[in-house]
Design an enzyme around this catalytic site. Structure first.
Site, PDB file in Angstrom:
ATOM      1  N   GLY A 207       4.362  -5.231  -1.877  1.00 20.03           N
ATOM      2  CA  GLY A 207       4.538  -3.710  -2.026  1.00 20.03           C
ATOM      3  C   GLY A 207       3.461  -2.872  -1.516  1.00 20.03           C
ATOM      4  N   GLU A 208       2.944  -1.813  -2.042  1.00 20.26           N
ATOM      5  CA  GLU A 208       1.683  -0.974  -1.570  1.00 20.26           C
ATOM      6  C   GLU A 208       0.413  -1.701  -1.343  1.00 20.26           C
ATOM      7  OE1 GLU A 208       0.134   2.074  -3.956  1.00 20.26           O
ATOM      8  OE2 GLU A 208       0.689   0.963  -5.963  1.00 20.26           O
ATOM      9  N   GLY A 210       0.507  -4.498   0.490  1.00 19.75           N
ATOM     10  CA  GLY A 210       0.324  -5.400   1.659  1.00 19.75           C
ATOM     11  C   GLY A 210       1.066  -6.940   1.633  1.00 19.75           C
ATOM     12  N   ASP A 238      13.178  -5.383   3.007  1.00 25.85           N
ATOM     13  CA  ASP A 238      14.248  -5.578   4.070  1.00 25.85           C
ATOM     14  C   ASP A 238      13.652  -4.995   5.473  1.00 25.85           C
ATOM     15  OD1 ASP A 238      15.922  -6.820   2.050  1.00 25.85           O
ATOM     16  OD2 ASP A 238      16.666  -4.722   1.633  1.00 25.85           O
TER      17      ASP A 238
END
Ligand code: AMP
Length: 308
Positions: A207-208, A210, A238
C-alpha cells in the site's frame, strides 16, 4: 512488443471513503489493469463477463483505450458483478460490505483466438478455476504469467488457488495476503515459502509503503510516492499490476533488472489511481503526467553515498 492478455472482473463498485461515497460506478480488477496497461500503447485484450445491465459507454471507454473487448462476454439476462467496500479512517484498510458474484458465478472464460499466443498473461483477481482455465487455453507457452488474488479466494477456494499458483511465474499480492497464504509474519520468509509453491518472482504490495520484489536471494524495494491527497485506494493494487504487466509487455524483457522498472511503473501508476474515485483519474491520465511523476520518483529514491 508483446501482446497482453488480461483476465479479471469488469464490475460495478460502490465505495465509501472518509471523503465521500459513490453508488455503482465502473470498477473491476480487469478494468483497472486494462486502463493502467493502456499507458504503454500495447495490444491488450480483456477476458471477462458482464450482465445486460452494463452500460455500453463503459465498454466504449475501454475500446477507446485500444483494449480489445471481444473477450468480454455479455449475459443479457444476467447482472454484472457488484462489489461494495468501505474504507477506515486511515485508508489503509477496508471492509467488504457486499460481494455479488452474479454472472461471474457460472463464468466460463473464452480467450479470443487472436490472444491464445499472447506472450504476457495477467491473471487478475478472480476464481482460481477461471484463472486456470485461461492458462490452459493458451496454445503457446507465455513468456510470463502474472497472478493476483485475494483473501476471499484463500478463504473459499484454497486448493484451486494452490493449483494455479504452481503454474505462474510471478505472483503479485499484498502483505496481508502473503501472510495469510503462508502463515508467516516475516515477508522475507513468506516470499521464500511462495517461491516453493511455484512462482520464481514474488511481488508483495504494501500500500502506501511501496512494494517488494523477490527472486530467491535478490530483493528490490520501491517506495510508494508520498502523496498529499489519497481520495480512494480502490483499484490501486490492480493498477500496480496493470502497470507492471504493461511495462513487461512493452519491453518484452522478463529479466529481474527489467522487472525492477516494472515495479516502479506499477507504483507510479497506482499513485494516480488513488487521487480520484474509482477509475476517474486513470481514464484521463496522460503520458506527460506519468513521465513527470517518474522523474519525481527517481529524485525521491536516488542518492550518492561514498562508502569507504
Ligand atoms: P483492489 O483495490 O486493487 O484490491 O481492487 C478493487 C477491485 O477489485 C474493485 O474494482 C472490485 O470490483 C474488485 N473485486 C473486489 N472483490 C473481488 C473479488 N472477490 N473477486 C474479483 N474482483 C473483486
Amino acid at each position: 512488443m508483446s501482446k497482453l492478455l488480461i483476465v479479471g472482473t469488469v464490475a460495478f463498485d460502490a465505495i465509501e471513503t472518509p471523503f465521500g461515497i459513490t453508488d455503482r460506478i465502473l470498477g473491476g480488477a480487469a478494468t483497472f489493469i486494462g486502463l493502467a496497461a493502456s499507458q504503454f500503447n500495447i495490444d491488450s485484450s480483456i477476458v471477462s463477463v458482464i450482465g445486460g445491465d452494463f452500460p455500453k459507454e463503459y465498454l466504449d471507454l475501454l475500446s477507446n483505450k485500444n483494449i480489445d473487448v471481444s473477450g468480454i462476454e455479455m449475459i443479457k439476462e444476467g447482472k454484472t458483478f457488484f462489489w461494495k467496500g468501505k474504507y477506515h479512517n486511515d485508508m489503509n484498510s477496508r471492509d467488504t460490505i457486499v460481494t455479488e458474484l452474479n454472472v461471474l458465478a457460472n463464468f466460463n472464460p473464452i480467450v479470443p483466438e487472436s490472444y491464445r499466443d499472447a506472450e504476457i498473461v495477467m491473471l487478475g483477481n478472480l476464481h482460481p478455476q477461471i484463472q486456470l482455465s485461461v492458462i490452459e487455453q493458451m496454445v503457446v507457452k507465455p513468456k510470463m504469467v502474472i497472478l493476483d488474488t485475494m483473501n476471499f479466494w484463500m478463504n473459499n477456494t484454497l486448493e484451486d488457488l494452490y493449483r494455479v499458483i504452481k503454474k505462474v511465474d510471478v505472483i503479485a499480492i499484498n502483505d496481508e495476503e502473503a501472510r495469510q497464504l503462508t502463515r508467516e509474519y516475516s515477508l522475507v520468509v513468506a516470499a521464500r515459502k511462495i517461491h516453493e509453491m511455484g512462482p520464481k518472482y514474488v511481488v508483495i504490495k504494501k500500500g502506501e509503503h511501496g512494494a517488494l520484489l523477490f527472486n530467491n536471494d535478490n530483493v528490490f524495494y520501491a517506495p510508494a510516492l508520498p502523496l498529499e491527497e489519497v481520495f480512494d485506494p480502490t483499484g490501486a493494487g490492480d493498477t500496480f499490476a496493470g502497470g507492471f504487466a504493461g511495462y513487461i509487455a512493452k519491453t518484452g524483457d522478463t529479466s529481474f533488472e527489467n522487472m525492477k522498472n516494472a515495479v516502479i511503473y506499477g507504483s507510479t501508476l497506482a499513485s494516480f489511481c488513488v487521487e480520484k474515485f474509482g477509475t476517474e483519474r486513470m481514464e484521463k491520465l496522460s503520458n506527460q503526467e506519468v513521465h513527470k511523476r517518474l522523474q519525481q520518483f527517481k529524485a525521491l529514491t536516488q542518492f550518492e553515498i561514498q562508502l569507504t
